[in-house]
Write an enzyme that holds these catalytic residues in place. Sequence first.
Site, PDB file in Angstrom:
ATOM      1  N   ASN A  20       1.448   2.375  -0.463  1.00  0.00           N
ATOM      2  CA  ASN A  20       1.285   3.036   0.833  1.00  0.00           C
ATOM      3  C   ASN A  20       0.525   2.181   1.840  1.00  0.00           C
ATOM      4  O   ASN A  20       0.362   2.580   2.989  1.00  0.00           O
ATOM      5  CB  ASN A  20       0.564   4.373   0.657  1.00  0.00           C
ATOM      6  CG  ASN A  20       1.374   5.343  -0.173  1.00  0.00           C
ATOM      7  OD1 ASN A  20       2.591   5.414  -0.038  1.00  0.00           O
ATOM      8  ND2 ASN A  20       0.717   6.062  -1.053  1.00  0.00           N
ATOM      9  N   CYS A  21       0.053   1.011   1.426  1.00  0.00           N
ATOM     10  CA  CYS A  21      -0.746   0.128   2.274  1.00  0.00           C
ATOM     11  C   CYS A  21       0.131  -1.015   2.791  1.00  0.00           C
ATOM     12  O   CYS A  21       0.720  -1.749   1.999  1.00  0.00           O
ATOM     13  CB  CYS A  21      -1.917  -0.427   1.464  1.00  0.00           C
ATOM     14  SG  CYS A  21      -2.829  -1.737   2.279  1.00  0.00           S
ATOM     15  N   SER A  22       0.202  -1.165   4.109  1.00  0.00           N
ATOM     16  CA  SER A  22       1.057  -2.219   4.677  1.00  0.00           C
ATOM     17  C   SER A  22       0.569  -3.618   4.281  1.00  0.00           C
ATOM     18  O   SER A  22       1.389  -4.505   4.030  1.00  0.00           O
ATOM     19  CB  SER A  22       1.148  -2.095   6.190  1.00  0.00           C
ATOM     20  OG  SER A  22      -0.112  -2.274   6.795  1.00  0.00           O
TER      21      SER A  22
END
Length: 125
Positions: A20-22
């Site tokens: 979920n972390c770019s």
Amino acid sequence: MAKSDETGGNREITIFHNPNCSTSRKALQMIRDAGAEPKVVEYLKTGWTRPQLEGLLARMGKRPRDILRVRGTPAEELGLTRPDASDDEILDAMTQHPVLVERPIVASAKGVALGRPVEAIQPLL
């Protein structure tokens, strides 16, 4: 899992990843663009062990506070942002709340790095 796998101390590349972390997704793509297929550990699902964190920190030459994620975590509520919060206290909290560990962490035979900024992992590839 072998200890060398837990700390990335073998020939493969391991990314401790939050999909979920770019920034974590960019690091994963950077590894793949370099021609490697890393072992992907979704640490929010698997959690952390204290020996695993201690091994990664030792290889990075960092202390628990150096990889403590504050934004979007219970770090402040747990008192971990206090100047006198001990390494033991922070490590214990990280094993109980995996989200407290900043991401991504990449480990290879060349070393271990926190991928913030993502370019910090380049020497490991």
